[in-house]
Design an enzyme around this catalytic site. Structure first.
Site, PDB file in Angstrom:
ATOM      1  N   GLU A  88       0.807  -1.200   0.000  1.00 11.36           N
ATOM      2  CA  GLU A  88       0.000   0.000   0.000  1.00 11.36           C
ATOM      3  C   GLU A  88       0.850   1.264   0.000  1.00 11.36           C
ATOM      4  O   GLU A  88       2.041   1.235   0.318  1.00 11.36           O
ATOM      5  CB  GLU A  88      -0.939   0.014   1.196  1.00 11.36           C
ATOM      6  N   GLU A 156       9.990  -2.316   7.360  1.00 13.05           N
ATOM      7  CA  GLU A 156      11.084  -1.591   8.001  1.00 13.05           C
ATOM      8  C   GLU A 156      12.167  -1.350   6.954  1.00 13.05           C
ATOM      9  O   GLU A 156      12.834  -2.294   6.506  1.00 13.05           O
ATOM     10  CB  GLU A 156      11.635  -2.407   9.177  1.00 13.05           C
ATOM     11  N   LEU A 211      10.149   6.132  18.101  1.00 15.88           N
ATOM     12  CA  LEU A 211      10.593   5.940  19.484  1.00 15.88           C
ATOM     13  C   LEU A 211       9.464   5.328  20.330  1.00 15.88           C
ATOM     14  O   LEU A 211       9.585   4.235  20.860  1.00 15.88           O
ATOM     15  CB  LEU A 211      11.048   7.267  20.075  1.00 15.88           C
ATOM     16  N   CYS A 329      -0.362   3.227   8.399  1.00 18.12           N
ATOM     17  CA  CYS A 329       0.481   2.133   7.927  1.00 18.12           C
ATOM     18  C   CYS A 329      -0.153   0.759   8.119  1.00 18.12           C
ATOM     19  O   CYS A 329      -0.447   0.345   9.229  1.00 18.12           O
ATOM     20  CB  CYS A 329       1.810   2.206   8.679  1.00 18.12           C
TER      21      CYS A 329
END
Length: 339
Positions: A88, A156, A211, A329
């Site tokens: 996507e 990632e 983070l 996401c």
């Protein structure tokens, strides 16, 4: 290697090795990355050159579905790969132009609790050509030129390091898309060993670090990568990155009610980031079915922001875009696949 993932010099050598003129490689490179086309039979290549690449792989993707937000100018797209997998992307329109969120993997193996992309694990890495295909398909569909790219879709990026770097360099190539490195952002959950490698390349790109927690116990529970590279190791790699590149970091910090929004978190965040050249971007949590937590209220997020600013940080709150089309996401791909 697929032809549309190759650098110009590699394509030139490809033809030279097959006793054809090297400039055919330059012609093919321009056809892929400037014309954004794959129908090589209609290119200006010679018949001999076309015959030479007839059986070589050209990895073309296609837009499977697109969704337009009714709330803003955000568009969400599902792309279908040659092997049938779905990835996507998100296209966002701002006053300064278009920005695109690009996927780097099918799925993800990082296992962050709040992220929909990782729930089915990693299927495979994307090639540079498949990443570029996301850009070219969107530009061709909407007849636009995208100016900013964020590698923050599924996957990632630093877990697919070599192909991501190849994608960035091809995107930057002046004979192709000619995107400034300054307009490209890599987002990582904190793969510290690859942050050193990225720093050594000294590319003037932007680095965003997810983070989301401020101490090892809580971050390890939320983000398994912290069990491999704890906050001290992550900080050491980021100090090296800033010293080597002089680039400013962005810390992405998803706000989760009663989990990371307290005074203790402000103190811990200050101690972690106080000596780093950085900006902090606060993100209200996008809930998913598998992560049953809530976001703080707007006033609580603003209060958190103000307290960080009083500590000397530059802080923003991310504007929500495309919430009606699952624009965060991994959300849309997972919904389609679950159905």
């Amino acid at each position: 290697m697929e032809l549309n993932s190759m650098y110009e010099d590699e394509l030139r050598k490809f033809f030279e090795d097959r006793k054809e003129k090297a400039f055919r490689g330059s012609q093919l490179f321009t056809f892929f990355h400037d014309k954004k086309r794959y129908d090589v039979e209609n290119s200006n290549l010679s018949s001999k050159a076309i015959a030479l690449i007839k059986d070589e792989e050209i990895n073309k993707i296609e837009i499977f579905k697109s969704f337009d937000s009714d709330l803003d100018e955000t568009r969400k797209l599902l792309f279908k790969l040659k092997d049938g997998n779905l990835i996507e992307g998100v296209l966002m329109e701002y006053k300064h132009g278009y920005s695109q969120c690009v996927s780097t993997q099918v799925g993800c193996r990082m296992g962050c609790d709040f992220c929909a992309s990782t729930k089915s694990g990693l299927v495979r890495n994307l090639s540079a050509g498949e990443m570029l295909g996301q850009v070219y398909e969107i530009e061709n569909k909407y007849n636009i030129k995208v100016s900013n790219f964020i590698l923050m879709g599924s996957g990632e990026p630093l877990d697919n390091f070599s192909e991501v770097i190849r994608f960035i360099k091809l995107l930057h190539d002046e004979k192709g898309h000619n995107t400034s490195y300054r307009n490209i952002t890599i987002s990582t959950c904190g793969v510290a060993d690859k942050i050193y490698d990225l720093a050594d390349l000294n590319l003037p790109i932007n680095l965003a670090v997810s983070l989301h927690q401020t101490n090892d116990r809580d971050r390890s529970a939320l983000m398994p990568i912290n069990r491999r590279f704890n906050l001290a190791e992550l900080k050491k790699s980021l100090e090296y990155y800033v010293k080597k590149t002089n680039n400013r970091l962005t810390f992405e910090y998803t706000m989760i009610k009663n989990q990371n929004d307290g005074t203790k978190n402000i103190d811990e965040l200050y101690n972690f980031a106080k000596n780093l050249k950085c900006h902090i971007n606060l993100i209200p949590l996008n809930p998913i079915e598998e992560f049953d937590e809530k976001r703080p209220s707007k006033s609580e997020i603003n209060d958190f922001k103000n307290k960080l600013e009083r500590r000397g940080f530059n802080v923003t709150i991310r504007r929500e875009l495309g919430s009606d089309i699952s624009a965060s996401c991994g959300q849309l791909r997972r919904k389609i696949e679950v159905k």
